[in-house]
Structure formats: C-alpha cells, structure tokens
Design an enzyme around this catalytic site. Structure first.
Site, short mmCIF file in Angstrom:
data_model
loop_
_atom_site.label_atom_id
_atom_site.label_comp_id
_atom_site.label_asym_id
_atom_site.label_seq_id
_atom_site.Cartn_x
_atom_site.Cartn_y
_atom_site.Cartn_z
N GLY A 170 37.47 34.63 29.23
CA GLY A 170 37.40 35.66 28.18
C GLY A 170 36.31 35.46 27.15
O GLY A 170 36.42 35.94 26.02
N ASN B 136 33.37 36.85 27.10
CA ASN B 136 32.77 38.16 26.76
C ASN B 136 33.68 38.96 25.83
O ASN B 136 33.21 39.64 24.92
CB ASN B 136 32.45 38.95 28.03
CG ASN B 136 31.12 38.53 28.62
OD1 ASN B 136 30.07 38.79 28.04
ND2 ASN B 136 31.16 37.85 29.76
N MET C 252 38.49 40.48 37.72
CA MET C 252 38.03 40.29 39.09
C MET C 252 38.76 41.17 40.10
O MET C 252 39.18 40.70 41.15
CB MET C 252 38.15 38.80 39.45
CG MET C 252 37.28 37.92 38.60
SD MET C 252 35.54 38.47 38.65
CE MET C 252 34.77 37.26 37.60
N ARG C 253 38.89 42.45 39.78
CA ARG C 253 39.48 43.42 40.70
C ARG C 253 38.69 44.70 40.64
O ARG C 253 38.13 45.02 39.59
CB ARG C 253 40.91 43.79 40.26
CG ARG C 253 41.90 42.78 40.61
CD ARG C 253 43.27 43.09 40.05
NE ARG C 253 44.03 41.88 40.23
CZ ARG C 253 44.68 41.58 41.35
NH1 ARG C 253 44.74 42.44 42.33
NH2 ARG C 253 45.29 40.42 41.47
N ASN D 155 31.84 47.66 32.26
CA ASN D 155 31.92 46.33 32.89
C ASN D 155 30.65 45.55 32.57
O ASN D 155 29.59 46.13 32.35
CB ASN D 155 32.04 46.50 34.41
CG ASN D 155 32.14 45.18 35.14
OD1 ASN D 155 32.84 44.26 34.69
ND2 ASN D 155 31.45 45.05 36.26
N HIS E 241 28.27 42.59 34.32
CA HIS E 241 28.04 41.94 35.62
C HIS E 241 26.89 40.93 35.48
O HIS E 241 25.86 41.26 34.89
CB HIS E 241 27.71 42.99 36.68
CG HIS E 241 27.50 42.39 38.03
ND1 HIS E 241 28.56 41.95 38.80
CD2 HIS E 241 26.37 42.08 38.71
CE1 HIS E 241 28.07 41.43 39.93
NE2 HIS E 241 26.75 41.49 39.90
N ASP F 22 32.40 53.22 37.97
CA ASP F 22 32.82 54.32 38.84
C ASP F 22 33.65 53.72 39.97
O ASP F 22 34.04 52.55 39.90
CB ASP F 22 31.62 55.15 39.31
CG ASP F 22 30.68 54.33 40.21
OD1 ASP F 22 31.06 53.20 40.61
OD2 ASP F 22 29.58 54.82 40.50
N GLY G 146 32.86 52.77 42.90
CA GLY G 146 32.19 51.80 43.77
C GLY G 146 32.29 50.39 43.21
O GLY G 146 32.88 50.15 42.15
N ASP H 254 30.46 47.85 41.35
CA ASP H 254 29.31 47.63 40.47
C ASP H 254 28.20 48.67 40.68
O ASP H 254 27.02 48.34 40.64
CB ASP H 254 28.75 46.20 40.67
CG ASP H 254 29.78 45.13 40.36
OD1 ASP H 254 30.57 45.32 39.43
OD2 ASP H 254 29.80 44.11 41.07
C1 GAR Z 1 31.05 36.70 33.38
O1 GAR Z 1 29.92 35.98 33.80
C2 GAR Z 1 31.03 38.11 33.93
O2 GAR Z 1 29.75 38.67 33.98
C3 GAR Z 1 31.56 37.89 35.31
O3 GAR Z 1 32.60 36.95 35.15
C4 GAR Z 1 32.31 36.13 34.03
C5 GAR Z 1 33.49 36.22 33.09
O4 GAR Z 1 33.35 35.32 32.03
N1 GAR Z 1 32.05 39.12 35.88
C6 GAR Z 1 31.92 39.41 37.17
O5 GAR Z 1 31.40 38.67 37.98
C7 GAR Z 1 32.49 40.75 37.55
N2 GAR Z 1 32.11 41.07 38.89
P1 GAR Z 1 34.25 35.45 30.74
O6 GAR Z 1 35.70 35.51 31.23
O7 GAR Z 1 33.99 34.20 29.97
O8 GAR Z 1 33.86 36.69 29.99
#
Ligand code: GAR
Length: 221
Positions: free
Chosen positions: A13, A15, A95-96, A112, A114, A146, A148, A150
């Site tokens: 978490g 971000n 992650m879903r 989101n 990425h 959307d 898809g 990413d």
């Molecule tokens: C981040 O690097 C984010 O970009 C990635 O997971 C990490 C989460 O970190 N997300 C993906 O890969 C989504 N496909 P966080 O829990 O510390 O924010």
C-alpha cells in the site's frame, strides 16, 4: 462537495500512502473514505486503520458460489463504494482484473498505477519484464481502467532509465519513487475536474507548463 475516494489494494500500500500524504498536505482536495483488500494480511489495511480510515478484507472466495463468481465479487465492491458516496476508485497494487459491475458503476472513475510504460509490459511484474527485455527506458503509468488488462486511457507517465547493472529490484525501487509522484498528481487533476476521456485519449484541461503529463527526464532525488 469533497471528492470521496475508495481504494482497492492487495499488498503493502505504498501508493495508497502517497495519495493519502498528498491529501493530508492539502495538495489534493479529497478524502479517502474506504479501503478494501482481497488479502487479509495486506499492510495497506494497517496503513488505512492507522490513519483512521475504514478498511476491511473482502474474501473473493465468499463469492465463488455465485455465477460468474468474479462479477459477484465486484458487484459487492461496487455496492460498498456506492453506499459511501465514492466518486473515484483507486487500484493501488490491486492484483486482480476489475470486472464490469465495478466499471459500470464508476465509468472512467477507476484509476490504476502500473510499473511500466504502457502499452509495453502489461500484466504482472512489469519491472521484471522490462529488465528482462533489455529496454533502456521504462517507467510507470497512471491510467483509467477499462475491461482489458492495463489497456485503458493513459493519464500520466514517468520515464525511468534502465541502467546496465540494474536488477529487477533496483529498477523496481527507482520506478516506485516515480509512482509515488505521478499517482497523487493524477488524483489531483481528477479532483480538480480536469481529466476528460476522449476516445483513447485523456485530455488535461488547463495544463500548465509544470504539469506535463509525461514526467521526464526521470524524477530522481
Ligand atoms: C506497485 O509497483 C504497482 O505499480 C504495482 O504493484 C506495486 C504495488 O505497490 N501494480 C501492478 O503491478 C498492477 N498490475 P504498493 O502496494 O506499495 O502500492
């Protein structure tokens, strides 16, 4: 009325924390009203509770008896967010793949982050894919979600150089620093009502010189 944000997170978490910090500092006029996790031990849950934000684990398995199970899970999430008057949903390391019921309830209101420069390296382990491919520049992308994987309209990207001696971990660490800058920035633009989706493109109304949606060269301390 102040923008209310709902967060979906599966892990540490950081971000979510970056957005929360930007709200606390007054840079973003919004509040985070609810965080839902699909993992019982996600540290994001602890971060939210420490900040006095309602947060709970919602077990996807509880929805397995419904058909289709994944849609039912996202119907429930949409219900929870709607009941709270949420105006923006943030995926923060969630992650879903988000399913239609949530997207329909929040059209162009799900964002989101990425860890790669989309459309390159979508899906899991964007940093590992970039390092393994041998690209010289990678980065991160904030986009609207959307149906898809990413594939939604891009809001902000930041470029990060890949060094010759980078590992997945060292690259991930530098990309993460940029993630923590562009995610709050995208949320701020949304909260100010300045993001408009036009087909595949996101227009940023009244963008000033210091608000370029491509943050490059890299933001490194
Ligand atoms: C981040 O690097 C984010 O970009 C990635 O997971 C990490 C989460 O970190 N997300 C993906 O890969 C989504 N496909 P966080 O829990 O510390 O924010």
């Amino acid at each position: 009325m102040i923008l209310k944000i709902g967060v979906l997170a599966s892990g540490r978490g950081s971000n979510f924390q970056a957005v929360l910090d930007a709200i606390k500092s007054g840079r973003i006029k919004a509040e985070i009203s609810l965080l839902i996790s699909d993992k019982p031990d996600a540290y994001a849950l602890t971060r939210a509770r420490n900040a006095g934000i309602e947060a709970f684990y919602l077990d996807p398995k509880d929805f397995f008896s419904f058909s289709p199970a994944k849609d039912a899970y996202f119907e429930k999430i949409a219900e929870e967010f709607t009941a709270k008057g949420i105006g923006l949903v943030l995926l923060a390391g969630f992650m879903r793949i988000v399913k239609k019921p949530l997207l329909d309830a929040f059209p162009w209101k799900v964002m989101n982050i990425h860890p790669a420069l989309l459309p390159s390296f979508p899906g899991l382990h964007g940093q590992r894919q970039a390092e393994g491919y041998g690209v010289k520049i990678s980065g991160c992308t904030v986009h609207f979600v959307d149906e898809g994987m990413d594939t939604g309209p891009v809001i902000i990207q930041a470029a990060v150089p890949v060094r010759h001696d980078d590992t997945e971990d060292s690259l991930s660490e530098r990309i993460l620093k940029c993630e923590h800058k562009i995610y709050p920035e995208a949320v701020r633009l949304f909260a100010e009502g300045r993001l408009h989706v036009n087909g595949k493109k996101v227009e940023i109304k009244g963008a000033r010189e210091n608000e370029t949606p491509l943050i490059s060269p890299p933001i490194e301390e």
